[in-house]
Design a protein around this motif. Structure first.
Motif, PDB file in Angstrom:
ATOM      1  N   CYS A 106       2.691   0.303  -3.531  1.00 16.13           N
ATOM      2  CA  CYS A 106       2.664   0.932  -2.222  1.00 16.13           C
ATOM      3  C   CYS A 106       2.461   2.442  -2.336  1.00 16.13           C
ATOM      4  O   CYS A 106       2.837   3.052  -3.338  1.00 16.13           O
ATOM      5  N   ASN A 109      -0.611 -11.503   5.097  1.00 19.78           N
ATOM      6  CA  ASN A 109      -0.046 -10.152   5.071  1.00 19.78           C
ATOM      7  C   ASN A 109       1.137 -10.006   6.030  1.00 19.78           C
ATOM      8  O   ASN A 109       1.216  -9.054   6.814  1.00 19.78           O
ATOM      9  N   LYS A 121       0.915  -0.303   7.454  1.00 16.67           N
ATOM     10  CA  LYS A 121      -0.517  -0.451   7.155  1.00 16.67           C
ATOM     11  C   LYS A 121      -1.228  -1.118   8.318  1.00 16.67           C
ATOM     12  O   LYS A 121      -2.315  -0.714   8.721  1.00 16.67           O
ATOM     13  N   SER A 122      -0.611  -2.144   8.866  1.00 20.04           N
ATOM     14  CA  SER A 122      -1.193  -2.836  10.016  1.00 20.04           C
ATOM     15  C   SER A 122      -1.258  -1.903  11.216  1.00 20.04           C
ATOM     16  O   SER A 122      -2.261  -1.840  11.919  1.00 20.04           O
ATOM     17  N   LYS A 179       0.798 -13.192   1.213  1.00 18.25           N
ATOM     18  CA  LYS A 179      -0.351 -12.308   1.039  1.00 18.25           C
ATOM     19  C   LYS A 179      -1.597 -12.837   1.733  1.00 18.25           C
ATOM     20  O   LYS A 179      -2.521 -12.082   2.021  1.00 18.25           O
ATOM     21  N   TYR A 204       6.963 -13.037   1.154  1.00 15.14           N
ATOM     22  CA  TYR A 204       5.849 -12.271   1.702  1.00 15.14           C
ATOM     23  C   TYR A 204       4.568 -13.058   1.463  1.00 15.14           C
ATOM     24  O   TYR A 204       4.243 -13.398   0.322  1.00 15.14           O
ATOM     25  N   GLU A 208       4.231  -2.226   4.618  1.00  9.83           N
ATOM     26  CA  GLU A 208       3.257  -3.272   4.946  1.00  9.83           C
ATOM     27  C   GLU A 208       3.025  -3.311   6.456  1.00  9.83           C
ATOM     28  O   GLU A 208       1.898  -3.465   6.911  1.00  9.83           O
ATOM     29  N   LYS A 209       4.117  -3.168   7.222  1.00 11.72           N
ATOM     30  CA  LYS A 209       3.976  -3.149   8.674  1.00 11.72           C
ATOM     31  C   LYS A 209       3.176  -1.933   9.117  1.00 11.72           C
ATOM     32  O   LYS A 209       2.313  -2.015   9.998  1.00 11.72           O
ATOM     33  N   SER A 261      -8.537 -11.052   3.096  1.00  9.41           N
ATOM     34  CA  SER A 261      -7.639 -10.521   2.070  1.00  9.41           C
ATOM     35  C   SER A 261      -8.273 -10.570   0.686  1.00  9.41           C
ATOM     36  O   SER A 261      -8.082  -9.675  -0.134  1.00  9.41           O
TER      37      SER A 261
END
Length: 655
Positions: free
Chosen positions: A212, A180, A327-328, A177, A175, A324-325, A633
């Protein structure tokens, strides 16, 4: 209205046709569509482009390419993977016929009977038998088609680990960062090897998972769903309430008819016609708004549905990657809501009569009266916990004095962060660009053929530099510590500002004569896709930036203002202030807040995405601040100066 836009049927729906999904095909962004709807979208894009290399998601506009790119675009939809999570919840009549993957590789369509959880392949009966006989695969878990029906737990077993959608069959292992995004081994070596923060998910997944907050994401999804429902309901209610207003106009005419002659009969006819025309136009407009809103609503609901399923039945890796996906997605949904579904336009209609006897007796019908419309807006507030109403404050943390060998005092007219936290600067006075390490130490420089004005990152290995007064853009390759020129793009006018607009496209702007400037969307060959002109004085040093979704263009130094356009060239807002003179550099943070530098007023103006001022910072800034760049970020802001401090970088932490 005859039918309601709000569907009551449970289950995922296609954001294009707004019906229950049939053969759900998933793009890399995880937005899912019916196969036929997706193919129709691809066919439409193919008509617009002579050579189609990728498509843009109909919802979030992110780029997507099929696994086998050399196949004709008429087959692309079938090459995107089936969303097995959504597929498991659909009724049998809407499910896709699954074929054996091994047989399909030999162009044979043999129906599948089961799935290997380890290999992630559908297999026919013969292939299953052979698979069980092999030493390497004899212990693999096999699921039958019946075991997958309406069983999300088995579906999540089949999708365990989530393979890379760009490199078919490769598991997600890392992953990044810095960007992201999750990466397979190929993604890592091709584009993220030099990034500073690449995490091994196998080692650090529990720690990442603990950070998370799935409940907050799902709560915000609920808020957006409810907001979109409210928008559509209010539009529907407004259309239903508009008809009595139109009918009331006719009643008003009948009251006046008692006192006037045949001209008023003609006026009544015209008013009725105009009222019906307005009513039909409004109905069509509101129906179209609700259709688009419903499309987004289903996308949000599908994302919510997917996240909830993964949280209930998925592995820790799946939970983390999906959150994470999402959040986007949440960020893009909020942006779309704020841009399109925050204000509801309402219209009132009434008959406006003239006030004098002369007007009543006039032979001119237009002087007797006319239909007037009044438009007002109702704002629906949206408050999401993960979508920032945040107003970051910039606190200076460091001043870096650069030790760069130059022939003349430098002037850093532009700067940008590269992958791996490196920094690249344009030195206008010395005709060069400069590469700094992640600790802001000089690495190398590259001499250009003219004075650089603006710089932007195109991808992990390429940057674009506009050359002032040359009508040219230099494309450079930055691999490791080496900068190499790749190609030169010629523009039709002087190019000042430049910004990356997505895969294979840039937005450029500059002065084009007669007190007019323009910005254009161009591709990597310099071909112009669209151009929009606006009023601007000559010799104006313009800078340009885009929001995170690449749907808005910000241009500074237009008559001491910052102006926002949408991608169709329509002006969205203009920001100006008595304490903003000669605005220069622009940058956007991760929340789409806009930062514009006041060169002559020694300040930075922070604006919200809708253009309202959040704060103006003047203390702790260098004299004559010029270029600005934000590391999204890390939330670090860097400013250059056009003063005696021009060799220094001023670094601020957004808190």
């Amino acid at each position: 209205m005859a039918t309601s836009y709000i569907e009551t049927e449970d289950g995922p729906c296609c954001p294009i046709c707004l019906e229950q999904l049939i053969v759900p095909r998933q793009l890399p962004c995880t937005h899912t569509f019916c196969e036929k709807c997706l193919q129709s979208h691809i066919t439409t894009e193919a008509v617009k482009h002579t050579k189609l290399n990728y498509i843009k998601c109909p919802v979030c506009r992110s780029s997507a390419s099929p696994a086998i790119k050399d196949r004709p675009s008429s087959e692309w939809a079938s090459l995107f993977p089936v969303n097995t999570v959504f597929q498991s919840f659909l009724p049998a009549k809407t499910k896709v016929d699954r074929f054996c993957d091994a047989c399909r590789n030999e162009d044979a369509a043999v129906p599948a009977e089961g799935f290997c959880v380890i290999c992630k392949d559908a297999m026919c009966g013969d292939c299953l038998k052979y698979h069980r006989k092999q030493n390497m695969s004899k212990d693999h878990a096999i699921l039958s088609l019946e075991e997958l029906e309406c069983n999300p737990e088995n579906v999540m077993k089949l999708a365990e680990g989530f393979t890379c959608l760009e490199h078919h069959g490769e598991d997600i292992k890392y992953y990044c960062k810095d960007h992201n995004i999750p990466c397979c081994a190929t993604c890592f070596f091709e584009g993220h090897k030099i990034c500073a923060k690449v995490i091994d998910l196998k080692k650090e997944l529990p720690a990442l998972l603990s950070e998370c907050i799935p409940d907050e994401i799902m709560n915000d999804m609920n808020k957006i769903e409810n907001h979109l429902k409210k928008f559509m309901e209010m539009n529907e209610a407004f259309v239903n309430s508009l008809e009595p207003h139109v009918n009331r106009m006719a009643d008003q005419i009948r009251e006046v008819r008692k006192k006037i002659n045949s001209l008023l009969d003609q006026l009544e006819k015209n008013v009725k016609t105009e009222g019906i025309r307005i009513y039909k136009e409004v109905v069509l407009k509101k129906q179209e708004e609700n259709h688009q809103c419903l499309s987004l609503f289903h996308s949000v609901k599908n994302s919510h549905y997917l996240l909830e399923t993964v949280q209930k039945h998925g592995s820790n890796l799946q939970k983390f990657l999906m959150m994470e996906k999402m959040k986007s997605h949440l960020h893009s949904y909020c942006t779309l809501v704020e841009e399109k579904y925050k204000k509801i336009d309402t219209i009132t209609v009434e008959v406006q009569f003239s006030s004098t006897i002369q007007s009543i007796l006039s032979d001119s019908l237009s002087e007797l009266g006319k239909v007037v419309t009044t438009t007002s807006s109702i704002t629906l507030p949206l408050r999401c916990s993960l979508r920032s109403t945040k107003e970051p404050t910039a606190e200076r943390v460091d001043v870096i004095d650069l030790k760069v060998p130059t022939d003349h005092p430098p002037w850093y007219s532009s700067l940008t962060f590269l992958p791996g936290d490196r920094l690249m600067l344009d030195d206008y006075n010395n005709d060069q660009c400069i590469l700094l390490s992640s600790s802001y130490q000089f690495i190398t420089s590259h001499t250009l053929t003219g004075q650089p004005w603006n710089i932007c990152v195109l991808d992990d290995q390429e940057v674009a530099v506009s050359l002032y007064n040359q009508n040219k853009i230099q494309i450079l390759s930055v691999i490791g510590d080496i900068i190499r020129p790749i190609r030169m793009i010629t523009t039709k006018y002087n190019c000042n500002g430049i910004a990356a607009a997505g895969k294979g496209e840039m937005v450029v702007n500059g002065y084009c004569g007669n007190n007019k400037s323009q910005w254009s969307l161009i591709n990597m060959r310099g071909d112009v896709k669209c151009t929009h002109q606006y009023d601007s004085p000559s010799n104006n040093f313009m800078h340009i930036a885009l929001n995170n979704m690449k749907t808005r263009v910000y241009v500074s130094s237009i008559m001491n203002s910052l102006v926002c356009f949408d991608m169709d060239g329509r002006k969205q807002f203009t920001y100006g202030s008595e304490i903003l003179r000669d605005p220069r550099g622009i940058s956007v943070d991760r929340y789409d807040n806009i930062y514009v530098v006041g060169w002559k007023t020694n300040n930075i103006h922070q604006l919200s995405p809708d253009g309202s001022v959040l704060q103006v910072k003047s203390s702790g800034l260098p004299k004559s601040p010029y270029a600005i760049c934000i590391h999204k970020s890390k939330e670090i802001l860097i400013i250059t100066s056009y003063s005696v401090e021009r060799t220094k970088l001023h670094m601020y932490q957004l808190t």
